[in-house]
Design a protein around this motif. Structure first.
Motif, PDB file in Angstrom:
ATOM      1  N   ASP A 123      -4.344  -0.432  -0.251  1.00 55.14           N
ATOM      2  CA  ASP A 123      -4.407   0.996   0.060  1.00 55.14           C
ATOM      3  C   ASP A 123      -5.543   1.307   1.030  1.00 55.14           C
ATOM      4  O   ASP A 123      -5.829   2.464   1.306  1.00 55.14           O
ATOM      5  CB  ASP A 123      -4.549   1.819  -1.220  1.00 55.14           C
ATOM      6  N   ALA A 124      -6.190   0.277   1.517  1.00 55.66           N
ATOM      7  CA  ALA A 124      -7.206   0.377   2.575  1.00 55.66           C
ATOM      8  C   ALA A 124      -8.465   1.142   2.130  1.00 55.66           C
ATOM      9  O   ALA A 124      -8.618   1.508   0.977  1.00 55.66           O
ATOM     10  CB  ALA A 124      -6.613   0.961   3.851  1.00 55.66           C
ATOM     11  N   GLY A 125      -9.336   1.364   3.132  1.00 57.94           N
ATOM     12  CA  GLY A 125     -10.731   1.686   2.858  1.00 57.94           C
ATOM     13  C   GLY A 125     -11.073   3.080   2.392  1.00 57.94           C
ATOM     14  O   GLY A 125     -12.235   3.339   2.080  1.00 57.94           O
ATOM     15  N   GLN A 126     -10.089   3.991   2.329  1.00 60.31           N
ATOM     16  CA  GLN A 126     -10.382   5.335   1.820  1.00 60.31           C
ATOM     17  C   GLN A 126      -9.680   5.601   0.491  1.00 60.31           C
ATOM     18  O   GLN A 126      -9.679   6.727  -0.013  1.00 60.31           O
ATOM     19  CB  GLN A 126      -9.969   6.412   2.842  1.00 60.31           C
ATOM     20  N   HIS A 127      -9.051   4.578  -0.077  1.00 61.65           N
ATOM     21  CA  HIS A 127      -8.325   4.757  -1.344  1.00 61.65           C
ATOM     22  C   HIS A 127      -8.481   3.557  -2.276  1.00 61.65           C
ATOM     23  O   HIS A 127      -7.656   3.366  -3.171  1.00 61.65           O
ATOM     24  CB  HIS A 127      -6.829   4.975  -1.090  1.00 61.65           C
ATOM     25  N   GLY A 136       0.813  -1.220   0.000  1.00 61.23           N
ATOM     26  CA  GLY A 136       0.000   0.000   0.000  1.00 61.23           C
ATOM     27  C   GLY A 136       0.842   1.264   0.000  1.00 61.23           C
ATOM     28  O   GLY A 136       2.061   1.231  -0.179  1.00 61.23           O
ATOM     29  N   GLU A 137       0.163   2.386   0.182  1.00 65.51           N
ATOM     30  CA  GLU A 137       0.881   3.665   0.229  1.00 65.51           C
ATOM     31  C   GLU A 137       1.611   3.808   1.565  1.00 65.51           C
ATOM     32  O   GLU A 137       1.158   3.298   2.577  1.00 65.51           O
ATOM     33  CB  GLU A 137      -0.107   4.831   0.116  1.00 65.51           C
ATOM     34  N   HIS A 197      -4.794   4.657   8.835  1.00 67.04           N
ATOM     35  CA  HIS A 197      -6.007   4.560   9.660  1.00 67.04           C
ATOM     36  C   HIS A 197      -5.649   3.953  11.009  1.00 67.04           C
ATOM     37  O   HIS A 197      -6.056   2.855  11.349  1.00 67.04           O
ATOM     38  CB  HIS A 197      -7.068   3.727   8.933  1.00 67.04           C
ATOM     39  N   ASP A 254     -12.821   7.699  -3.943  1.00 67.38           N
ATOM     40  CA  ASP A 254     -13.150   7.726  -2.511  1.00 67.38           C
ATOM     41  C   ASP A 254     -13.277   9.153  -1.988  1.00 67.38           C
ATOM     42  O   ASP A 254     -13.925   9.390  -0.978  1.00 67.38           O
ATOM     43  CB  ASP A 254     -12.047   7.025  -1.717  1.00 67.38           C
TER      44      ASP A 254
END
Lengths: 327, 338
Positions: B132-136, A46-47, A111, B92
């Protein structure tokens, strides 16, 4: 407001913890991403937005906070989380996506949530502002102690949520402090091309609160002004906006080629690296180099422990993805 | 990969989008671009690369992080005779600016009784699969397609990407142009090679509102868009090894929706599986199934099925996200259950 010796050494050690943590994360992040850089690969996918260089902001502000105070953080949250006292092991494990992580691997690096120390995050620009107002309002309505601090970047100060939240805080005299980390870049767009005013502190006037601008990425000056603003909030006198000049020593995210940076900028920023600068100042003020070495070693050990904890932890069952939508 | 014939010009979706915008900007001086990091940076996902150098900062405008401001500004400019193309970096991020999109951009034409038009394109990246998870990482196809007044397209390959962008810029209505990050042709985002295809250099349009049968078959219809098409094609390859002949429909557009192509395909195969990376409930997959069953349920030899994203926010950890994403295995399993 001047830091006590204890506060100063805490600030220094916490900056070192944060830096060593970012260096360790950077190293692990690159595992499995060479020769071809693919964000999806490696133990940390991920980022990844590193906060190297921005540590003075986090420690200068959080030195005045304790666990009951709320901090709402950004997409670049590691230094803020560390300074707020988020559990380092569980934070590292979250970044590795492990079961022992703060959110069991559901949240990841943008997060980070640690209710034990009232720390929350959003990967959406300026979305730290409204929730900080809400936490402050809650304390006020419930007559409970504690204030809120919203961290944001200078780019976020052009987002509607920032302006609406500042107005709310101003009109309701909320115990909240807005802290803008001005690293002068919104990904590739410089502040000068994105913001109609040179300094965001002047915007405070529009929302009925004092505004301060702190140049030089200086932890002492940040401690001073943030301390006054937080004391003001605790005394029920309302919100404050602070903009702090700081340095983004890394790219926007890992993998950013940073071709937009003017030639020589990075070198100039590294020459002003706040950590060696603070060390020099501490020594000049009479702190023994050996005692600082001890703090640095302790910081390194803490980071090493957190990384080992994260690496050695198990992944949650994949079906955990389907849980925790509701309580 | 096999060597390609020399007369082919294979482009990534990123490059194809940029070329369409370049040609439209050369052709029409009212076309201009706005968005975050679309200038010298060339767009986070590469789709405006080279345009700043050719057209300069007046027509390729880096914006502040102020989506409500610049998307609303595009609405105003479009109603004043220009053809803005704006970028919402990640779909998003629609949460901070949706009023500009669905209460202004999408409704002004109707409010004016058709006397005003809003000829703008809003391009935005979708999709996950790279932690990149839940907002991206969301797709949100159904969210945009649900609201009347805006066309919605999403290409699965570079040929369609170029032609759809050209068509979107020339369209007198607002068009939401959703490009999937995993198809962009950017290796750092774990790209799907099947999206990089032969793309003509001269300008051309791909019709908005027309689906494509991208693989013919007899036994089951697999319907998808963007990444879903590639998952369906891979599943079809594997089903073929077992003697099952799957037809694959690429929706290309969600609004207008080419219901006829879907209905005709299912009339032939009698079985329907919808592949959608958007959330399971209240979305594209339900709409496609309703389209078929409302038309003539007797054509179905089995209950329709859908392979979708479960109704949970997108998790960060790789193994959790992969559990949730559609894939060829899930499509084959859905077929076996029929």
């Amino acid at each position: 407001m001047k830091p006590t010796k204890e506060q100063l050494l805490w600030m220094y050690e916490t900056m070192v913890v944060s830096r060593r943590f970012e260096e360790a994360i950077e190293k692990v992040y690159l595992e499995g991403k060479t020769p071809a850089f693919n964000m999806a690969s490696g133990p940390i996918p991920g980022e990844m937005h590193l906060s190297n260089g921005q540590e003075p902001v986090a420690v200068g502000v959080c030195a005045h906070l304790d666990a009951r105070d709320t901090v709402t953080a950004t997409h670049r949250p590691h230094h803020q989380a560390i300074a707020k006292g988020v559990d380092l092991n569980r934070m590292a494990a979250e970044i590795f996506g492990k079961a022992t992580g703060l959110s069991g691997g559901r949240g990841g690096h943008m997060h980070l949530f640690d209710p034990a120390v009232n720390f929350a995050c959003s990967g959406i620009i300026a979305e730290s502002c409204g929730p900080a107002c809400g936490a402050a309002l809650s304390r006020k309505l419930q007559k409970k102690s504690g204030i809120a601090v919203a961290f944001l970047g200078e780019g976020a100060a052009n987002q509607g949520a920032f302006h609406e939240a500042l107005n709310l805080a101003g009109v309701w005299k909320l115990p909240v402090v807005f802290v803008i980390e001005d690293n002068s870049w919104g990904i590739s767009v410089p502040k000068s091309e994105a913001t109609a005013v040179a300094r965001n502190d002047v915007r405070a006037a529009g929302y009925g609160m004092p505004g301060h601008y702190i140049p030089g990425n200086d932890p002492y000056a940040i401690f001073d002004i943030a301390g006054q603003a937080i004391a003001r909030a605790r005394d029920g006198e309302g919100p404050t906006l602070i903009e702090i000049e700081t340095y983004r020593l890394a790219g926007h995210f890992m993998g950013d080629a940073e071709q937009y940076r003017p030639k020589g900028e990075k070198e100039a920023l590294f020459a002003k690296d706040p950590i060696p600068k603070m060390r020099e100042r501490l020594i000049a003020e009479g702190h023994a180099a050996e005692s600082l070495d001890t703090l640095e070693k302790r910081a390194e050990a803490r980071v090493a422990e957190a990384i080992s904890f994260a690496r050695d932890s198990e992944y949650a069952p994949e079906t955990d993805a389907l849980t925790a939508v509701f309580v | 990969m096999l060597d390609q014939p020399t007369n082919e010009r294979r482009l990534t979706i990123a490059r194809a989008m940029a070329e369409a915008m370049q040609q439209e900007m050369q052709r029409d001086p009212t076309v201009f671009l706005m968005g975050e990091d679309i200038g010298g940076f060339g767009g986070i996902f590469g789709n405006t690369r080279g345009l700043f150098e050719e057209f300069g900062k007046e027509r390729v405008r880096d914006t502040p992080i102020s989506e409500t401001g610049f998307i609303s500004a595009a609405v105003g400019a479009a109603m004043d005779g220009m053809r803005p193309v704006v970028e919402l970096m990640f779909v998003d991020f629609f949460g901070v600016c949706f009023d500009a999109i669905y209460n202004q951009m999408a409704k002004n034409t109707y409010f004016s009784g058709g006397n005003a038009s809003v000829p703008m394109v809003l391009m935005t990246s979708t999709g996950g699969g790279y932690s990149d998870a839940g907002q991206h990482s969301q797709c949100l196809y159904g969210t945009f397609a649900h609201l009347p007044g805006m066309k919605v397209v999403s290409p699965s390959n570079a040929y369609d990407a170029k032609g759809l962008m050209t068509a979107a810029v020339r369209d007198d209505n607002p068009v939401i142009y959703m490009f999937h990050k995993g198809l962009q042709g950017m290796g750092w985002l774990s790209t799907e090679p099947g999206a990089t295809v032969n793309t003509p250099e001269s300008d051309y349009s791909v019709e908005i509102g027309k689906a494509k049968v991208v693989r013919e078959g007899r036994d089951v219809t697999l319907v998808g868009l963007a990444m879903g098409v590639h998952n369906a094609l891979k599943a079809a390859d594997r089903l073929a090894e077992e003697g099952v002949s799957a037809e694959v429909v690429d929706l290309v557009s969600l609004v207008p929706l080419d219901r006829e192509t879907v209905i005709n395909s299912v009339a032939k195969t009698g079985r329907l599986i919808v592949v959608d990376e958007d959330y399971h409930s209240y979305g594209v997959s339900g709409e496609i199934i309703a389209t078929v069953t409302e038309h003539d349920i007797s054509k179905l030899k089995a209950s329709p099925a859908r392979v979708t994203y479960p109704d949970v926010p997108i998790p960060y950890a790789r193994h959790m996200e992969q559990l949730c994403l559609p894939n060829p295995d899930k499509i084959i399993a859905a077929y076996r259950k029929m």
